[in-house]
Design a protein around this motif. Structure first.
Motif, PDB file in Angstrom:
ATOM      1  N   VAL A 109       0.851  -1.194   0.000  1.00 16.29           N
ATOM      2  CA  VAL A 109       0.000   0.000   0.000  1.00 16.29           C
ATOM      3  C   VAL A 109       0.882   1.237   0.000  1.00 16.29           C
ATOM      4  O   VAL A 109       2.015   1.225   0.483  1.00 16.29           O
ATOM      5  CB  VAL A 109      -0.951   0.044   1.217  1.00 16.29           C
ATOM      6  CG1 VAL A 109      -1.945  -1.104   1.178  1.00 16.29           C
ATOM      7  CG2 VAL A 109      -0.180   0.048   2.529  1.00 16.29           C
ATOM      8  N   ASP A 110       0.327   2.316  -0.535  1.00 18.56           N
ATOM      9  CA  ASP A 110       1.017   3.609  -0.502  1.00 18.56           C
ATOM     10  C   ASP A 110      -0.022   4.703  -0.716  1.00 18.56           C
ATOM     11  O   ASP A 110      -1.063   4.469  -1.356  1.00 18.56           O
ATOM     12  CB  ASP A 110       2.101   3.698  -1.584  1.00 18.56           C
ATOM     13  CG  ASP A 110       3.147   4.751  -1.260  1.00 18.56           C
ATOM     14  OD1 ASP A 110       4.186   4.396  -0.675  1.00 18.56           O
ATOM     15  OD2 ASP A 110       2.909   5.934  -1.563  1.00 18.56           O
ATOM     16  N   VAL A 111       0.280   5.901  -0.202  1.00 12.15           N
ATOM     17  CA  VAL A 111      -0.639   7.025  -0.381  1.00 12.15           C
ATOM     18  C   VAL A 111      -0.511   7.651  -1.762  1.00 12.15           C
ATOM     19  O   VAL A 111      -1.383   8.396  -2.202  1.00 12.15           O
ATOM     20  CB  VAL A 111      -0.414   8.112   0.695  1.00 12.15           C
ATOM     21  CG1 VAL A 111      -0.729   7.573   2.083  1.00 12.15           C
ATOM     22  CG2 VAL A 111       1.004   8.667   0.635  1.00 12.15           C
ATOM     23  N   SER A 112       0.595   7.357  -2.448  1.00 12.55           N
ATOM     24  CA  SER A 112       0.853   7.967  -3.757  1.00 12.55           C
ATOM     25  C   SER A 112       0.396   7.058  -4.892  1.00 12.55           C
ATOM     26  O   SER A 112       0.994   6.021  -5.161  1.00 12.55           O
ATOM     27  CB  SER A 112       2.354   8.253  -3.907  1.00 12.55           C
ATOM     28  OG  SER A 112       2.674   8.621  -5.235  1.00 12.55           O
ATOM     29  N   GLU A 113      -0.669   7.472  -5.576  1.00 10.12           N
ATOM     30  CA  GLU A 113      -1.166   6.685  -6.700  1.00 10.12           C
ATOM     31  C   GLU A 113      -0.131   6.619  -7.817  1.00 10.12           C
ATOM     32  O   GLU A 113      -0.004   5.598  -8.499  1.00 10.12           O
ATOM     33  CB  GLU A 113      -2.470   7.287  -7.229  1.00 10.12           C
ATOM     34  CG  GLU A 113      -3.654   7.139  -6.288  1.00 10.12           C
ATOM     35  CD  GLU A 113      -4.956   7.540  -6.942  1.00 10.12           C
ATOM     36  OE1 GLU A 113      -5.221   7.098  -8.083  1.00 10.12           O
ATOM     37  OE2 GLU A 113      -5.720   8.301  -6.318  1.00 10.12           O
TER      38      GLU A 113
END
Length: 231
Positions: free
Chosen positions: A79-83
């Motif tokens: 997971v990451d906040v940056s698409e």
């Protein structure tokens, strides 16, 4: 760091990282691999199951090929906040795992999904006020007996501090002392398992690296890791 800033640096992250660590004589791949090698060692040492692994804050996926190599029988997730970073990771390694956007608060995974959660260089980009909630969220997704390994830069190492202070990607970074992470684990109801300092020798002193295992207690390494267990 705001999501927009992560997106801004996504395309050039590898080159920025390469330039930033040039003094060590190593590549970003070297730094990614030894962390996963440490994760494998910890998993083996404590007899932890590793069927399902989450890379929490995976960025552009630098750890993904090494997770696949050292945990060939595991189901890999990230997971990451940056698409934008996730798009790059998916383009590079989509066949190796399942990658999802994280809203910064709650992941899309069910309770007790993972045996192992790994996070490298994430928490120094996050406001101190959000650390506890993030660790609680990770703990929610961990199975009983599962572990959370956090790798961070060592604020006691002057070369590390210089690298962080001169890296555009780390412009708003605030380095954490390991005692804070240990305390956060305990406050979140997790058991503290182990802490080690790492990265003492640059490439021209690589012959000395075998003795690093005897220096894990010494707070002079460039980085460190802390491991908590969900009880």
């Amino acid at each position: 760091m705001e999501v927009a800033e992560f997106d801004k640096f996504a395309d050039e992250y590898h080159n920025l990282h390469q330039e930033n660590i040039r003094i060590t004589g190593e590549t970003p791949e070297y730094f990614a691999e030894y962390k996963i090698r440490d994760l494998r060692r910890v998993v083996n040492s404590f007899g932890v199951n590793s069927e399902n692994i989450l890379d929490f804050g995976m960025g552009i996926g630098n750890s993904t090929p090494f997770l696949s190599e050292y945990f060939p029988d595991s189901n890999l997730h990230g997971v990451d906040v940056s698409e934008k970073s996730l798009a790059i990771a998916s383009e590079r390694y989509e066949c190796l795992g399942d990658f999802l956007v994280f809203d910064g608060k709650k992941t899309k995974y069910f309770d007790e999904t993972f045996d192992v959660v790994f996070s490298a260089g994430v928490f120094h980009h996050v406001s101190f006020s959000e650390h506890f909630d993030l660790i609680c969220e990770v703990s929610r997704t961990l199975k009983s007996g599962g572990i959370f390994m956090i790798y961070e830069h060592n604020p006691f190492n002057p070369l590390t501090c210089h690298a962080v202070n001169t890296c555009p990607f780390d412009e708003n970074a605030v380095l954490l002392k390991p005692i804070r992470l240990r305390q956060l684990f305990q406050e979140a109801g997790m058991e503290f398992l182990i802490q080690e300092y790492r990265v003492f020798f640059p490439s021209f002193l690589a012959l000395l690296r075998p003795i690093e295992k005897n220096l894990a207690w010494l707070p002079l390494g460039g980085q460190y890791f802390v491991v908590g267990k969900k009880t």
